[in-house]
Scaffold this motif. Structure first.
Motif, PDB file in Angstrom:
ATOM      1  N   TYR A  12       0.840  -1.204   0.000  1.00 47.20           N
ATOM      2  CA  TYR A  12       0.000   0.000   0.000  1.00 47.20           C
ATOM      3  C   TYR A  12       0.871   1.250   0.000  1.00 47.20           C
ATOM      4  O   TYR A  12       0.628   2.192  -0.753  1.00 47.20           O
ATOM      5  CB  TYR A  12      -0.920  -0.027   1.220  1.00 47.20           C
ATOM      6  CG  TYR A  12      -2.004   1.031   1.203  1.00 47.20           C
ATOM      7  CD1 TYR A  12      -3.267   0.739   0.721  1.00 47.20           C
ATOM      8  CD2 TYR A  12      -1.767   2.313   1.690  1.00 47.20           C
ATOM      9  CE1 TYR A  12      -4.272   1.695   0.713  1.00 47.20           C
ATOM     10  CE2 TYR A  12      -2.756   3.278   1.678  1.00 47.20           C
ATOM     11  CZ  TYR A  12      -4.010   2.961   1.190  1.00 47.20           C
ATOM     12  OH  TYR A  12      -4.998   3.917   1.173  1.00 47.20           O
ATOM     13  N   LYS A  13       1.908   1.262   0.843  1.00 41.89           N
ATOM     14  CA  LYS A  13       2.786   2.436   0.914  1.00 41.89           C
ATOM     15  C   LYS A  13       3.520   2.659  -0.402  1.00 41.89           C
ATOM     16  O   LYS A  13       3.674   3.794  -0.859  1.00 41.89           O
ATOM     17  CB  LYS A  13       3.789   2.314   2.058  1.00 41.89           C
ATOM     18  CG  LYS A  13       4.701   3.539   2.120  1.00 41.89           C
ATOM     19  CD  LYS A  13       5.373   3.719   3.432  1.00 41.89           C
ATOM     20  CE  LYS A  13       6.221   4.974   3.358  1.00 41.89           C
ATOM     21  NZ  LYS A  13       6.247   5.706   4.559  1.00 41.89           N
ATOM     22  N   SER A  17       2.252   6.043  -1.434  1.00 46.14           N
ATOM     23  CA  SER A  17       3.241   6.879  -0.727  1.00 46.14           C
ATOM     24  C   SER A  17       2.874   7.184   0.718  1.00 46.14           C
ATOM     25  O   SER A  17       3.378   8.140   1.303  1.00 46.14           O
ATOM     26  CB  SER A  17       3.480   8.194  -1.487  1.00 46.14           C
ATOM     27  OG  SER A  17       3.969   7.928  -2.780  1.00 46.14           O
ATOM     28  N   HIS A  18       1.982   6.406   1.293  1.00 46.80           N
ATOM     29  CA  HIS A  18       1.663   6.497   2.731  1.00 46.80           C
ATOM     30  C   HIS A  18       1.002   5.192   3.152  1.00 46.80           C
ATOM     31  O   HIS A  18       0.536   4.432   2.322  1.00 46.80           O
ATOM     32  CB  HIS A  18       0.766   7.703   3.053  1.00 46.80           C
ATOM     33  CG  HIS A  18      -0.598   7.639   2.411  1.00 46.80           C
ATOM     34  ND1 HIS A  18      -1.653   6.984   3.002  1.00 46.80           N
ATOM     35  CD2 HIS A  18      -1.060   8.126   1.235  1.00 46.80           C
ATOM     36  CE1 HIS A  18      -2.721   7.084   2.217  1.00 46.80           C
ATOM     37  NE2 HIS A  18      -2.381   7.768   1.131  1.00 46.80           N
ATOM     38  N   TYR A  19       1.004   4.933   4.467  1.00 49.32           N
ATOM     39  CA  TYR A  19       0.379   3.717   4.986  1.00 49.32           C
ATOM     40  C   TYR A  19      -1.136   3.859   5.004  1.00 49.32           C
ATOM     41  O   TYR A  19      -1.666   4.967   5.096  1.00 49.32           O
ATOM     42  CB  TYR A  19       0.874   3.414   6.407  1.00 49.32           C
ATOM     43  CG  TYR A  19       2.313   2.975   6.460  1.00 49.32           C
ATOM     44  CD1 TYR A  19       2.716   1.781   5.872  1.00 49.32           C
ATOM     45  CD2 TYR A  19       3.279   3.749   7.087  1.00 49.32           C
ATOM     46  CE1 TYR A  19       4.041   1.367   5.917  1.00 49.32           C
ATOM     47  CE2 TYR A  19       4.604   3.345   7.133  1.00 49.32           C
ATOM     48  CZ  TYR A  19       4.968   2.156   6.542  1.00 49.32           C
ATOM     49  OH  TYR A  19       6.276   1.740   6.581  1.00 49.32           O
ATOM     50  N   ALA A  20      -1.834   2.739   4.960  1.00 48.89           N
ATOM     51  CA  ALA A  20      -3.293   2.725   5.064  1.00 48.89           C
ATOM     52  C   ALA A  20      -3.694   3.208   6.449  1.00 48.89           C
ATOM     53  O   ALA A  20      -3.036   2.894   7.442  1.00 48.89           O
ATOM     54  CB  ALA A  20      -3.823   1.324   4.817  1.00 48.89           C
ATOM     55  N   THR A  21      -4.767   3.963   6.512  1.00 46.94           N
ATOM     56  CA  THR A  21      -5.210   4.506   7.801  1.00 46.94           C
ATOM     57  C   THR A  21      -6.315   3.668   8.444  1.00 46.94           C
ATOM     58  O   THR A  21      -6.644   3.874   9.598  1.00 46.94           O
ATOM     59  CB  THR A  21      -5.699   5.959   7.647  1.00 46.94           C
ATOM     60  OG1 THR A  21      -6.724   6.000   6.659  1.00 46.94           O
ATOM     61  CG2 THR A  21      -4.549   6.872   7.235  1.00 46.94           C
ATOM     62  N   LYS A  28      -7.980  -6.027  -0.546  1.00 46.20           N
ATOM     63  CA  LYS A  28      -7.545  -6.240  -1.928  1.00 46.20           C
ATOM     64  C   LYS A  28      -6.120  -5.743  -2.178  1.00 46.20           C
ATOM     65  O   LYS A  28      -5.731  -5.465  -3.297  1.00 46.20           O
ATOM     66  CB  LYS A  28      -8.524  -5.602  -2.920  1.00 46.20           C
ATOM     67  CG  LYS A  28      -9.912  -6.201  -2.832  1.00 46.20           C
ATOM     68  CD  LYS A  28     -10.834  -5.602  -3.850  1.00 46.20           C
ATOM     69  CE  LYS A  28     -12.209  -6.212  -3.695  1.00 46.20           C
ATOM     70  NZ  LYS A  28     -13.192  -5.592  -4.567  1.00 46.20           N
ATOM     71  N   THR A  29      -5.343  -5.580  -1.111  1.00 46.45           N
ATOM     72  CA  THR A  29      -3.927  -5.239  -1.235  1.00 46.45           C
ATOM     73  C   THR A  29      -3.138  -6.470  -0.813  1.00 46.45           C
ATOM     74  O   THR A  29      -3.265  -6.923   0.323  1.00 46.45           O
ATOM     75  CB  THR A  29      -3.565  -4.039  -0.327  1.00 46.45           C
ATOM     76  OG1 THR A  29      -4.410  -2.940  -0.633  1.00 46.45           O
ATOM     77  CG2 THR A  29      -2.118  -3.641  -0.509  1.00 46.45           C
ATOM     78  N   GLY A  30      -2.347  -7.007  -1.717  1.00 49.18           N
ATOM     79  CA  GLY A  30      -1.650  -8.247  -1.418  1.00 49.18           C
ATOM     80  C   GLY A  30      -2.667  -9.341  -1.161  1.00 49.18           C
ATOM     81  O   GLY A  30      -3.632  -9.489  -1.904  1.00 49.18           O
TER      82      GLY A  30
END
Length: 99
Positions: A12-13, A17-21, A28-30
Motif C-alpha cells: 500500500y505504501k 506513498s503512505h500507509y493505510a489509515t 484487496k492489497t496483497g
C-alpha cells in the motif's frame, strides 16, 4: 495474520506513498481480504492505530484469554513482530524470530 497485514501495508505504501489509515483501506492489497479487516479474529481481537500526520501505525493482536497457548502480538511501521505471553505486547516486547 500479522505477516499478511505487514506485507499489505508495504505494498500500500509503495502504491500510495503512505500507509493505510484503516484496515478496510488494505482490502484487496496483497493477500489482505475484506474478511481480514474484521477486528474479531476468533480467539484474538485486533487493535489498529494509524497516525496519518506521522505516517506510522501500530497493530496489536490480543488474545481473548491470555495463557501459555495464546500470546499477544504487536508490530508497527518498523515491521518487526513482537510477542508477549504475560501481557498485551507493545514496542518493548521481545522480537519474535522469523521462521
Amino acid at each position: 495474520y500479522m505477516r499478511t497485514f505487514l506485507r499489505a501495508q508495504r505494498i500500500y505504501k509503495k502504491k500510495y506513498s503512505h500507509y493505510a489509515t484503516t484496515l478496510l483501506d488494505l482490502t484487496k492489497t496483497g493477500s489482505f481480504t475484506r474478511r481480514m479487516a474484521a477486528t474479531d479474529r476468533g480467539d484474538y481481537t485486533v487493535k489498529f492505530k494509524s497516525h496519518k500526520e506521522k505516517d506510522t501505525f501500530e497493530i496489536t493482536l490480543v488474545p481473548k484469554q491470555l495463557d501459555a497457548s495464546h500470546r499477544s502480538f504487536f508490530s508497527d511501521d518498523q515491521g518487526k513482530i513482537r510477542g508477549d505471553e504475560l501481557k498485551e505486547a507493545d514496542a518493548g516486547s521481545e522480537v519474535l524470530k522469523a521462521d
